[in-house]
Design a protein around this motif. Structure first.
Motif, short mmCIF file in Angstrom:
data_model
loop_
_atom_site.label_atom_id
_atom_site.label_comp_id
_atom_site.label_asym_id
_atom_site.label_seq_id
_atom_site.Cartn_x
_atom_site.Cartn_y
_atom_site.Cartn_z
N UNK A 1 0.81 -1.22 0.00
CA UNK A 1 0.00 0.00 0.00
C UNK A 1 0.84 1.26 0.00
N UNK A 2 2.08 1.19 0.45
CA UNK A 2 2.99 2.31 0.36
C UNK A 2 2.98 3.29 1.51
N UNK A 3 1.91 3.36 2.29
CA UNK A 3 1.87 4.33 3.40
C UNK A 3 2.04 3.68 4.77
N UNK A 4 2.03 2.38 4.82
CA UNK A 4 2.20 1.69 6.09
C UNK A 4 3.58 1.06 6.18
N UNK A 5 4.16 1.17 7.37
CA UNK A 5 5.46 0.57 7.65
C UNK A 5 5.36 -0.17 8.96
N UNK A 6 6.27 -1.11 9.12
CA UNK A 6 6.30 -1.89 10.35
C UNK A 6 7.70 -1.82 10.94
N UNK A 7 7.77 -1.42 12.20
CA UNK A 7 9.03 -1.44 12.93
C UNK A 7 9.11 -2.82 13.58
N UNK A 8 10.17 -3.54 13.23
CA UNK A 8 10.33 -4.92 13.70
C UNK A 8 11.55 -4.98 14.61
N UNK A 9 11.33 -5.37 15.85
CA UNK A 9 12.40 -5.48 16.84
C UNK A 9 12.60 -6.94 17.19
#
Length: 150
Positions: free
Chosen positions: A36-44
């Motif tokens: 979708x281009x506007x969502x990101x996920x920070x993965x720790x």
């Protein structure tokens, strides 16, 4: 005289090595785009030393500090949802806190989504965590992160 100097050096060495803080959890924090281009996920992703447990994201009050995402800068973006345990946590009664807790052993992956409203965007903050083994607990500790999304 040499014996006294050697003894003093040994005592100082022991004191300094004992004063070092134990850091049983090592973090690798990344950001990845979602469809979708506007969502990101920070993965720790946490690597947890043998014998230690890292506490989960959902804990009752009065026990250990839960693992949490804390945002300090959200420029042109906002939090979306809440932190999610990608690696399923275990639940058990914890003798140290005399309550049921969720925890991880060996590895854990936790993520949090953000929504970008305009580029460039900047997100920064820290993951707060606590861990224990059978003998000791670490104080609440922060792992900082910062990402610029172009």
């Amino acid at each position: 005289m040499k014996k006294y100097l050697l003894a003093a050096a040994f005592v100082l060495f022991v004191v300094f090595t004992q004063a070092q803080m134990v850091v049983p959890v090592k973090w690798d924090v990344k950001i990845k785009p979602l469809k979708g281009g506007n969502q990101y996920e920070i993965v720790a992703t946490a690597k947890i030393d043998a014998g230690f447990k890292l506490y989960g994201v959902d804990l009752d009050e009065g026990g250990p500090i839960k693992t949490s995402f804390n945002f300090e800068t959200l420029e042109n973006c906002k939090q979306f949802g809440k932190a999610v345990e990608v690696t399923p946590s275990k639940k058990a009664h914890d003798k140290t806190f005399d309550m049921e807790v969720s925890y991880f052993k060996e590895t854990a992956t936790i993520s949090h989504k953000i929504w970008v409203t305009e580029k460039p965007a900047k997100v920064s903050g820290y993951i707060q965590w606590m861990s224990c083994n059978d003998d000791m607990c670490t104080p609440p500790t922060d792992e900082e992160f910062e990402f610029v999304i172009e």
